[in-house]
Design an enzyme around this catalytic site. Structure first.
Site, mmCIF file in Angstrom:
data_model
loop_
_atom_site.group_PDB
_atom_site.id
_atom_site.type_symbol
_atom_site.label_atom_id
_atom_site.label_comp_id
_atom_site.label_asym_id
_atom_site.label_seq_id
_atom_site.Cartn_x
_atom_site.Cartn_y
_atom_site.Cartn_z
ATOM 1 N N ASP A 320 57.053 76.023 -9.099
ATOM 2 C CA ASP A 320 56.826 74.593 -9.281
ATOM 3 C C ASP A 320 55.666 74.284 -10.218
ATOM 4 O O ASP A 320 55.584 73.185 -10.755
ATOM 5 C CB ASP A 320 56.647 73.903 -7.920
ATOM 6 C CG ASP A 320 57.989 73.791 -7.178
ATOM 7 O OD1 ASP A 320 59.044 73.928 -7.822
ATOM 8 O OD2 ASP A 320 57.977 73.565 -5.964
ATOM 9 N N TYR A 404 61.809 67.745 -3.201
ATOM 10 C CA TYR A 404 60.707 68.097 -2.315
ATOM 11 C C TYR A 404 59.397 67.473 -2.745
ATOM 12 O O TYR A 404 59.187 67.195 -3.915
ATOM 13 C CB TYR A 404 60.572 69.624 -2.283
ATOM 14 C CG TYR A 404 60.136 70.127 -0.939
ATOM 15 C CD1 TYR A 404 60.936 69.941 0.168
ATOM 16 C CD2 TYR A 404 58.908 70.748 -0.773
ATOM 17 C CE1 TYR A 404 60.541 70.377 1.416
ATOM 18 C CE2 TYR A 404 58.502 71.199 0.470
ATOM 19 C CZ TYR A 404 59.325 71.012 1.556
ATOM 20 O OH TYR A 404 58.912 71.447 2.785
#
Lengths: 688, 688
Positions: A320, A404
């Site tokens: 990420d 998310y």
């Protein structure tokens, strides 16, 4: 206006501090330098940011600031650009000298190197997927009722072969049952998943997802309608709670912090708020009571490998930070939603594909919070008590990476602790699963009809570039162990500590059974009372490390997540635990490589990397949006001061805190007739 | 008034709920029953409390309450009394039937059984020590300057011999340099320590404490004046911080909780606040949305063994629950000091030595707090966000055990989590140490001139009597493990979970490397979506266990602290992990004994005991009062609901939260002349 004349006209503007984030004008400047250097060539910009300044050039500057000495010249301001040539499709990296407004280098990167996703690219792929005939043909087979549509989330394409050099995206498809800006499409995953080439914008292949608990896939067939499990308040079937009363934080005299640009001063702490596209929030030059503590602190990488063993899920391994960038994923926060009290926001900036600066408004918020008691003691003889509350300063960044959310908060307190709290929330990455018949899988949790959430891990790397009373430090660990059975331990109650110094770059494990504590000390400064070098300890999060098999790409790409502690000797440009380019990487080029130099790390400029994480085997309660799960790492003084540094915090007192007492009901011993009508009605209503 | 007539006259008063704490009138009643049963015998009361009601009698009652059915008769109210006969010196225990106002039994306990310390006794010993000639003779040798005096803390006498049946206290002596109610005498420990017999009130022996790093002791000699390290604000040399601005929590509509006696209702939670002299705060009959979660929850024991191997420190092993009692040690809290916002207090009650009830005012506080975000998701396409804050309900008790403080907070949230947060603060237990010459010891930390704080451990036992959707439950643990290399795992990324059911009473270990999670499930209730029994997980604190040698008394007395997980089948009266009588115990009579029954614990009425702790090797920053160190255990639904139970919590919104924006300074790009005079002055002052 020519570049030359711009040079002249901007010369008088205030130049940024070495730790300041990139400014919109610097993005414009970078584009102008590159366009001047590569005239006529059509370019597509992926990232323009400040290149980390050279530490040896920064230290004299920040030390002069700290010591209030005349400032030396600022280090060179260097800009970092990742971009594509649209004529050749090549991917390039450039470093530009912003002071001289000229390139330092412009280089073409090898074909197999993929840059991170960028916002414009994801939108392009998403749109390409939505209108592609191969996709439309599959959607057609679903025979969706009127009003029901399909959307997709483009995913980075986790490596599963050593010879892939195309830039690929795997689009996961979902049924959109309700046309609403917060419809939860993750509740209704489809069983087909197209792959696209992002350079040629070509359709590569249609993957079909298993429907049951095995690897079997099937042709797309008619969708059997099932209701979406929604999270948005206006899509819920049930009413909202009505018995939550307002809770308001008032700071009538304002906040206790002062801000000057990105420089913050609060309760003896001074630091600079950095922000870049990749890591998002970075803390620089953290001092307490004018003593150096940390040079640079940031979450350097993060990887999320999934446990579902079936194709194409084996490619689900997001990085990420490296693949996406917490900076570009950071939420633009709004007053009164993400924090309470008196709030200061900081902005960031990114480029779009054309080289236009895009302001990232309010991507970091800063506020104070009360965290209960910091210390208390009552003298039991006199009942006289000293009570001091734990006021904290919080710097928060919230990142949305597709489904998310991560909430990162750096928390400073008055006892010289720095905590990094990570909250995981948002929506689970889901897969289709025919579970109406009672089926389960051993690598995931049913979270709704037809939908399953596979197990996965979230592995973070916190990069700590310490400066404990100076820039040469030593990392060691200390275990608590029983004393041997000998004449020094006649009653067998004794225990002691054993120290192990990490003298060469390398790794170490956490060890709960030995209460292993990692410390960073300055061998050159001895505490006058403990007679030991001043130090801070790192309160680690002992965590399960990466579960993926060492032979798999997922392991080789993320070796930082196989050991909890890494120590390296500082080198400029060594910022990211899995290396500079993680997207479709075949192996990492980060800490696992740098430790092999076998550098001396005793009383040197060292960097401590802590890998910690969550093995996240979803609960059904984590769906459709997850109540946050929290982990926290702390830097805590340990022999750095000569006593509790928060002794001088004023006492907690009612005159300051203005609490209110809950009214006592008026009840006689025999019956309730004396309760006032209002409170009785209220009581009965609430207890019913 | 005779006991018989009192029986008649109190018959109409409201009788307490089975889980209500003891009332002052019940203490008076107990004394009257005992005096009637033992006429003319002089008694000294140590403890009068409610005896835990028989569970099988309570369940029909609380289930009728939960299901809103007609209530069956209340279980018998039984009072528990520990007392001494002053004529024989015998130590006795009685159980009394409060309904019939008659004894159930009165029994004399074996000579070697010692009851806990009581408040009056500690005061008596302290005074005895202060005026005893043997002590005065030692003080004389110190040749203290005028105004400087000596005080003492009586300590329980940790067992070091199998044949001691006297009731002993070890008094640690300190120099009082300043006459002030918050003088920190722990900064100046003396090197002599008398031992007294608390039954005969006789001086037993003078122990001398080592002065250096070895076991050598010396005659008491002249005190070399050294300054006390103070914590009280009006004794500090340095000025207090002046830049902390008020932070006020306002709840203009009051709290979101309702209270009826000791019954609390908040955000779908219902429970009863229990309180007893031994454990202090206890939670009973905790339900969420009218489903059973927990029958009883309390910190059942705690032990603090010290690592200093030298006499008499080897006897320093406090059992703060069994030897002292968190209930009697609980602070009487005051508005605006220990918590913010809208506060409700609960009282407790104890007896004094004469049998008079003593109200323990405000020993538990309850308030709401904001804990940041509970969940958030932004749809990256629409930027539409759902943001829900994490409102919590906190029940707090703060216990002062001589030098040290523990802050216990049970924290309920809106996602059906229950957390126990423990904060350790207060003052380190210190010993004298001649460290002016640079000396250190391997089992402690110098915290000031002449004073050292030995290493020690704080080991807690949380007793969880679960009721997951009913009273028969099963405890199991689940490990996350890589899938084997076979055809089901072709890409080697798969991992899965392995379950181990604790079928028989016994123990288990935590295991970070396997991400071991402990769960409590109800095998009789299956979740309709996960297809697995409903469950809660226990988020443990993996901790180093007891370091003392298994051959030492300190190990045998505290076996509960040698394993992190214990599971027993429920039995009435099995409440305390180290047994009923811990003071001067030779071995425990608790969980280590009960697990040996090898009872079935699968789908039975089970109790889960979690031992967790802090290995506390003091930092100098922990002195003279310790910035809190926090540990937290959580019960978290895992397959108990069918989705996130906090979905119906209203969104976080500025209209509700009323946050304020930090004012932006007005700065032109070229200079600061446009800053308003006030803010500029302020900025400069703060940055200087």
């Amino acid at each position: 206006m020519s570049l030359a004349s711009e040079r002249a006209s901007t010369a008088t503007a205030v130049s940024p501090h070495p730790f300041d984030p990139i400014q919109p004008a610097e993005i414009t400047l970078a584009v102008r330098i590159l366009e001047a250097a590569l005239p006529g060539i059509p370019l597509r910009y992926k990232r323009i940011d400040v290149n980390e300044p050279v530490k040896k050039d920064v230290i004299p500057y920040i030390e002069a600031e700290r010591l209030r000495m005349p400032l030396p010249p600022k280090p060179t301001r260097v800009l970092y650009v990742m971009f594509h040539r649209l004529d050749t499709g090549a991917f390039l990296k450039a470093l530009l000298n912003a002071d001289t407004k000229s390139p330092i280098f412009i280089k073409e990167l090898p074909r197999e190197v993929q840059g991170p996703l960028d916002t414009d690219e994801v939108t392009e792929i998403e749109e390409l997927c939505n209108r592609h005939p191969a996709v439309l043909a599959e959607i057609e087979k679903l025979k969706l009722p009127p009003g029901v549509t399909v959307c997709n989330d483009p995913w980075m394409y986790g490596t599963d072969t050593p010879d892939e050099s195309r830039r690929l995206f795997q689009c996961f498809m979902y049924i959109v049952e309700v046309d609403h800006p917060q419809n939860n499409h993750y509740s209704l995953p489809c069983k087909f998943s197209p792959v696209f080439d992002a350079t040629t914008m070509e359709f590569v292949r249609m993957d079909y997802l298993p429907g049951g608990a095995d690897h079997q896939t099937a042709e797309t067939s008619m969708w059997k309608p099932v209701k979406t499990i929604q999270y948005a308040h206006d899509l819920l079937d049930e009413p909202l709670r009505t018995d939550l009363k307002p809770y308001i934080v008032q700071q009538p005299e304002g906040a206790s912090f002062s801000v000057d640009g990105n420089f913050v001063y609060w309760q003896k702490w001074r630091f600079r708020v950095g922000f870049n596209n990749r890591e998002g929030l970075v803390l620089y030059n953290v001092t307490y009571d004018n003593r150096n503590i940390v040079y640079r602190l940031a979450v350097s990488e993060m990887t999320v490998p999934y446990a579902d063993p079936r194709a194409p899920y084996h490619r689900k391994q997001a990085f990420d930070v490296g693949d996406c960038g917490f900076g570009v994923a950071a939420n633009q926060l709004s007053l009164g939603c993400d924090c309470l009290g008196h709030i200061k926001y900081f902005d960031g900036c990114r480029t779009d594909a054309k080289g236009n600066p895009v302001t990232l408004k309010n991507v970091v918020c800063m506020h104070e919070q009360d965290n209960g008691l910091q210390h208390k003691h009552s003298n039991y003889r006199s009942d006289a008590a000293t009570v001091v509350r734990n006021r904290q300063l919080v710097l928060q960044m919230i990142c949305t990476v597709a489904n998310y959310e991560y909430i990162f908060a750096y928390i400073f307190d008055q006892a010289a602790n720095i905590e990094l709290e990570v909250r995981a929330t948002g929506i689970l990455s889901t897969v289709p699963f025919d579970n109406e018949n009672g089926a389960t899988v051993p690598w995931g949790t049913n979270v709704g009809p037809g939908v399953m959430a596979p197990y996965h891990q979230h592995m973070f790397s916190l990069r700590i570039d310490p400066a404990i009373d100076g820039f040469n430090n030593t990392v060691y660990y200390e275990d608590s162990v029983p004393m041997p059975e000998d004449e020094n331990n006649p009653y067998l109650v004794g225990y002691t500590t054993e120290q192990t110094v990490i003298k060469k770059s390398g790794t170490a494990n956490t060890d709960v059974a030995r209460h292993r504590v990692f410390k960073i000390r300055n061998d050159n400064v001895v505490n006058p009372i403990t007679y030991k070098p001043v130090s801070y300890k790192l309160v680690t999060v002992p965590s399960q490390m990466l579960l993926v098999n060492p032979k798999a790409f997922g392991f080789k790409r993320a070796e930082f997540a196989t050991k909890p502690i890494w120590v390296t000797q500082y080198r400029d440009e060594e910022l990211y635990a899995a290396g500079e380019f993680t997207n479709q990487s075949r192996k990492a080029d980060g800490v696992e490589t740098w430790v092999q130099r076998n550098d001396s790390t005793e009383n040197e400029d060292v960097v401590l990397w802590h890998t910690f994480g969550l093995t996240h085997n979803p609960r059904i309660e984590d769906f459709p949006v997850m109540p946050m799960e929290k982990i926290s790492v702390m830097l805590r003084p340990d022999g750095f001061f000569t006593k509790n540094p928060a002794l001088d915090v004023p006492a907690s007192a009612q005159s300051f805190n203005k609490s209110t007492l809950h009214p006592e009901p008026v009840i006689t011993s025999s019956c309730c007739s004396n309760i006032s009508a209002g409170s009785k009605a209220k009581l009965y209503k609430r207890l019913d």
